[in-house]
Design an enzyme around this catalytic site. Structure first.
Site, mmCIF file in Angstrom:
data_model
loop_
_atom_site.group_PDB
_atom_site.id
_atom_site.type_symbol
_atom_site.label_atom_id
_atom_site.label_comp_id
_atom_site.label_asym_id
_atom_site.label_seq_id
_atom_site.Cartn_x
_atom_site.Cartn_y
_atom_site.Cartn_z
ATOM 1 N N ASP A 13 0.804 -1.231 0.000
ATOM 2 C CA ASP A 13 0.000 0.000 0.000
ATOM 3 C C ASP A 13 0.830 1.272 0.000
ATOM 4 O OD1 ASP A 13 -2.185 -1.690 0.093
ATOM 5 O OD2 ASP A 13 -2.339 -1.586 2.293
ATOM 6 N N LYS A 16 1.865 2.066 -5.102
ATOM 7 C CA LYS A 16 2.383 1.441 -6.339
ATOM 8 C C LYS A 16 1.453 1.699 -7.520
ATOM 9 C CE LYS A 16 2.335 -2.575 -4.294
ATOM 10 N NZ LYS A 16 2.006 -2.172 -2.917
ATOM 11 N N GLY A 40 -4.558 -4.313 -3.819
ATOM 12 C CA GLY A 40 -5.541 -3.267 -4.112
ATOM 13 C C GLY A 40 -4.755 -2.041 -4.520
ATOM 14 N N HIS A 41 -4.746 -1.742 -5.806
ATOM 15 C CA HIS A 41 -3.926 -0.647 -6.321
ATOM 16 C C HIS A 41 -4.833 0.484 -6.786
ATOM 17 C CE1 HIS A 41 -0.384 -3.628 -7.162
ATOM 18 N NE2 HIS A 41 -0.732 -3.568 -5.900
ATOM 19 N N GLN A 224 1.911 -6.179 -3.152
ATOM 20 C CA GLN A 224 2.365 -6.231 -1.757
ATOM 21 C C GLN A 224 3.694 -5.464 -1.601
ATOM 22 O OE1 GLN A 224 1.303 -9.663 -3.147
ATOM 23 N NE2 GLN A 224 -0.624 -8.665 -2.716
HETATM 24 P P1 GDP Z 1 -0.751 0.287 -3.536
HETATM 25 O O1 GDP Z 1 -1.337 -0.981 -3.052
HETATM 26 O O2 GDP Z 1 0.720 0.382 -3.272
HETATM 27 O O3 GDP Z 1 -1.084 0.601 -4.964
HETATM 28 O O4 GDP Z 1 -1.396 1.452 -2.662
HETATM 29 P P2 GDP Z 1 -2.961 1.599 -2.286
HETATM 30 O O5 GDP Z 1 -3.700 2.049 -3.467
HETATM 31 O O6 GDP Z 1 -3.441 0.380 -1.586
HETATM 32 O O7 GDP Z 1 -2.879 2.707 -1.162
HETATM 33 C C1 GDP Z 1 -2.289 3.944 -1.398
HETATM 34 C C2 GDP Z 1 -3.327 5.043 -1.108
HETATM 35 O O8 GDP Z 1 -2.692 6.298 -1.035
HETATM 36 C C3 GDP Z 1 -4.362 5.175 -2.210
HETATM 37 O O9 GDP Z 1 -5.560 5.596 -1.624
HETATM 38 C C4 GDP Z 1 -3.791 6.276 -3.093
HETATM 39 O O10 GDP Z 1 -4.795 6.979 -3.800
HETATM 40 C C5 GDP Z 1 -3.142 7.148 -2.076
HETATM 41 N N1 GDP Z 1 -1.932 7.873 -2.482
HETATM 42 C C6 GDP Z 1 -0.939 7.488 -3.321
HETATM 43 N N2 GDP Z 1 0.059 8.387 -3.315
HETATM 44 C C7 GDP Z 1 -0.324 9.363 -2.438
HETATM 45 C C8 GDP Z 1 0.291 10.559 -1.962
HETATM 46 O O11 GDP Z 1 1.400 10.920 -2.311
HETATM 47 N N3 GDP Z 1 -0.428 11.298 -1.032
HETATM 48 C C9 GDP Z 1 -1.666 10.930 -0.603
HETATM 49 N N4 GDP Z 1 -2.271 11.686 0.298
HETATM 50 N N5 GDP Z 1 -2.250 9.806 -1.034
HETATM 51 C C10 GDP Z 1 -1.583 9.045 -1.925
HETATM 52 P P1 IMO Z 2 -0.943 -4.248 -2.223
HETATM 53 O O1 IMO Z 2 -0.491 -4.823 -3.525
HETATM 54 C C1 IMO Z 2 -1.020 -4.566 2.124
HETATM 55 C C2 IMO Z 2 -1.150 -8.602 3.799
HETATM 56 C C3 IMO Z 2 -2.386 -9.008 4.559
HETATM 57 C C4 IMO Z 2 -1.772 -9.955 5.570
HETATM 58 C C5 IMO Z 2 -0.698 -10.661 4.767
HETATM 59 C C6 IMO Z 2 -1.111 -12.018 4.202
HETATM 60 O O2 IMO Z 2 -2.220 -3.509 -2.299
HETATM 61 O O3 IMO Z 2 0.155 -3.470 -1.573
HETATM 62 P P2 IMO Z 2 -2.668 -12.732 2.172
HETATM 63 O O4 IMO Z 2 -4.126 -12.481 1.934
HETATM 64 O O5 IMO Z 2 -1.783 -12.219 1.100
HETATM 65 O O6 IMO Z 2 -2.381 -14.168 2.519
HETATM 66 O O7 IMO Z 2 -2.345 -11.898 3.516
HETATM 67 O O8 IMO Z 2 -0.377 -9.794 3.692
HETATM 68 N N1 IMO Z 2 -1.380 -8.119 2.421
HETATM 69 C C7 IMO Z 2 -1.285 -6.829 2.065
HETATM 70 N N2 IMO Z 2 -1.069 -5.727 2.798
HETATM 71 N N3 IMO Z 2 -1.138 -4.480 0.785
HETATM 72 C C8 IMO Z 2 -1.307 -5.574 0.033
HETATM 73 O O9 IMO Z 2 -1.286 -5.550 -1.322
HETATM 74 C C9 IMO Z 2 -1.446 -6.826 0.660
HETATM 75 N N4 IMO Z 2 -1.663 -8.091 0.233
HETATM 76 C C10 IMO Z 2 -1.595 -8.870 1.313
HETATM 77 O O10 IMO Z 2 -3.006 -7.903 5.167
HETATM 78 O O11 IMO Z 2 -1.130 -9.215 6.576
HETATM 79 MG MG MG Z 3 -2.893 -1.641 -1.828
#
Ligand code: GDP
Ligand code: IMO
Ligand code: MG
Length: 424
Positions: A13, A16, A40-41, A224
């Site tokens: 998270d 990415k 979840g991207h 991840q």
């Molecule tokens: P990922 O799994 O690495 O793609 O990240 P996620 O989408 O799960 O979580 C990142 C969250 O931060 C999302 O809600 C993005 O919209 C948000 N985000 C990404 N870059 C920034 C940033 O520089 N500032 C803020 N405030 N939010 C950001």
């Molecule tokens: P993105 O790509 C954050 C975490 C789960 C748990 C552990 C194992 O959005 O960054 P799993 O269901 O994979 O067996 O869970 O990994 N986890 C993540 N945490 N971002 C993710 O993906 C994750 N995918 C799995 O919360 O701790």
């Molecule tokens: Mg994510």
């Protein structure tokens, strides 16, 4: 530079999706190679929020081919839902634009059931996403996995599922005492989903090989983060794939080619969702504040993300473990204006001070050592950064020995500063 990877340098998270989407503009191919719909991207485009779980984050760019490599564990039902959702947002997700390896391991109903039962009743709770990821990878390594191409032949699928169920049946009946579908029922369900997926299936290995031969620009999209890697992560509180750059070679296949740049994505602080040790975790009001300002809720499960200070011994480790060559520092806006900021520069661990983690270190037993961080008030309206923020960035660069190539200060595409050129 013709090829690069985006790798989460923390516990996932890190942002990415946003960075992949931006660099996807310059790419011919964006390739997912591990994980599944546990990812979840998030991509924000104007008023639209798009959350991708299985579909690569290059899908918004018409010229770009999205590829799901064979290292991904694939839930056909989750794909059906995501497809509908993304198409509903007006995105073209036709089989010409999205290619899926016929060799992906399928996440079956049994895998999801087992994941859920273990989390609910097992001796240790990992805090998984409940998507069946671990049990699907188990099937793959015990050589009982169902492959996507198996969904196309109902008769042999029933046989494979029957074989796959033999041991699990004992667990379902006698340990967890839950009901489960018969191999015939599960085959019927998967066979129907197979019809939807069939046009997307191909040999992605050759597709990628040809793209490399033709000097196409390729972006590998990690899911991840390195601290969740099955080998490098905070075991057992990890996911079940190689989330580090190593996973690219086995999960996508880039035969005879190297990945020229590995961009590690890290927040300016640290978050973690799920169970497991977190040395710099904040239990204070400030932690709550960061959680709220940062909107730190999981994009897949909606769970609250735990928040803590930047942990440089962990970052140094993930840089080494994944051969990261530069860093994108995200969510800088969240720390803006906050007082009493800190970062961790070393651990006291087993009677000595260390500045880099390693595989197997017991993160529950480290004592983080902190330094103060000066408050910064940047509004990012110009390229000029304040002295305290420059100092923070310099501290990180000096510590990990590689440059910060990207600064992100908001979820929107435009809220970004490139200090380095990528895929030029
Ligand atoms: P990922 O799994 O690495 O793609 O990240 P996620 O989408 O799960 O979580 C990142 C969250 O931060 C999302 O809600 C993005 O919209 C948000 N985000 C990404 N870059 C920034 C940033 O520089 N500032 C803020 N405030 N939010 C950001
Ligand atoms: P993105 O790509 C954050 C975490 C789960 C748990 C552990 C194992 O959005 O960054 P799993 O269901 O994979 O067996 O869970 O990994 N986890 C993540 N945490 N971002 C993710 O993906 C994750 N995918 C799995 O919360 O701790
Ligand atoms: Mg994510």
């Amino acid at each position: 530079m013709r090829s690069m990877a985006i790798i989460g340098a923390q516990w996932g998270d890190e942002g990415k999706g946003k960075i992949t989407d931006l660099l996807g503009q310059k790419s011919d191919l964006v390739i997912r190679y591990q994980g599944g719909n546990n990812a979840g991207h998030t991509i924000i485009v104007g008023e639209k929020k798009i959350v991708l779980h299985l579909i690569p984050s290059g899908i918004l760019h018409q010229h770009c081919t999205s590829v799901v490599g064979h290292g991904v564990v694939f839930d056909p039902e989750a794909f059906q839902v995501e497809l509908k959702d993304i198409q509903g947002s007006g995105v073209d997700v036709s089989p010409e634009r999205l290619r899926i390896s016929e060799n992906c391991t399928v996440i079956t109903f049994y895998n999801k059931l087992l994941d859920g039962q273990r989390e609910a009743k097992g001796p240790i709770k990992i805090g998984t996403t409940g998507k069946g990821i671990g049990p699907a990878y188990e099937d793959k390594t015990t050589r009982k996995g169902i492959k996507l191409k198996d969904l196309l032949n109902k008769e042999s699928l029933v046989e494979k599922l029957r074989d796959n169920l033999i041991e699990k049946e004992i667990l379902f009946k006698h340990l967890y005492e839950v009901s489960y579908p018969s191999p015939e029922e599960e085959a019927e369900r998967l066979f129907e989903l197979g019809k939807l997926i069939k046009p997307y299936l191909c040999d992605t290995f050759s597709l990628i090989d040809h793209a490399i031969q033709k000097n196409k620009k390729i972006l590998y999209e990690g899911a991840q983060g390195v601290l969740l890697d099955i080998d490098y992560g905070s075991y057992p509180y990890v996911t079940s794939s190689n989330t580090s750059a190593g996973g690219i070679y086995t999960g996508a296949g880039c035969p005879g080619s190297s990945v020229e740049e590995v961009l590690g994505i890290t927040k300016a602080y640290v978050t973690r969702v799920g169970e497991g040790p977190f040395p710099t975790e904040l239990f204070s009001e400030l932690g709550e504040k960061i959680q709220q300002i940062g909107g730190e809720f999981g994009a897949t499960t909606g769970r609250k993300r735990r928040c803590g200070w930047m942990d440089l011994p962990l970052l140094k480790y993930t840089v080494k473990a994944s051969n990261i060559t530069s860093i994108a520092l995200t969510k800088l806006d969240v720390l803006c204006g906050l007082e009493d900021l800190k970062y961790c520069y070393a651990y006291n661990y087993e009677g000595r001070e260390i500045d880099c983690a390693y595989p197997g270190i017991d993160l529950a037993k480290v004592e983080p050592l902190y330094r103060e961080l000066k408050t910064f008030h940047d509004d990012f309206k110009t390229d000029q950064l304040s002295a305290p923020l420059k100092e923070y960035i310099q501290t990180i660069e000096d510590f990990i020995g590689i440059p910060v190539g990207i600064l992100a200060y908001g979820p929107e595409r435009s809220e970004i500063q490139f200090c380095k050129e990528y895929l030029h």
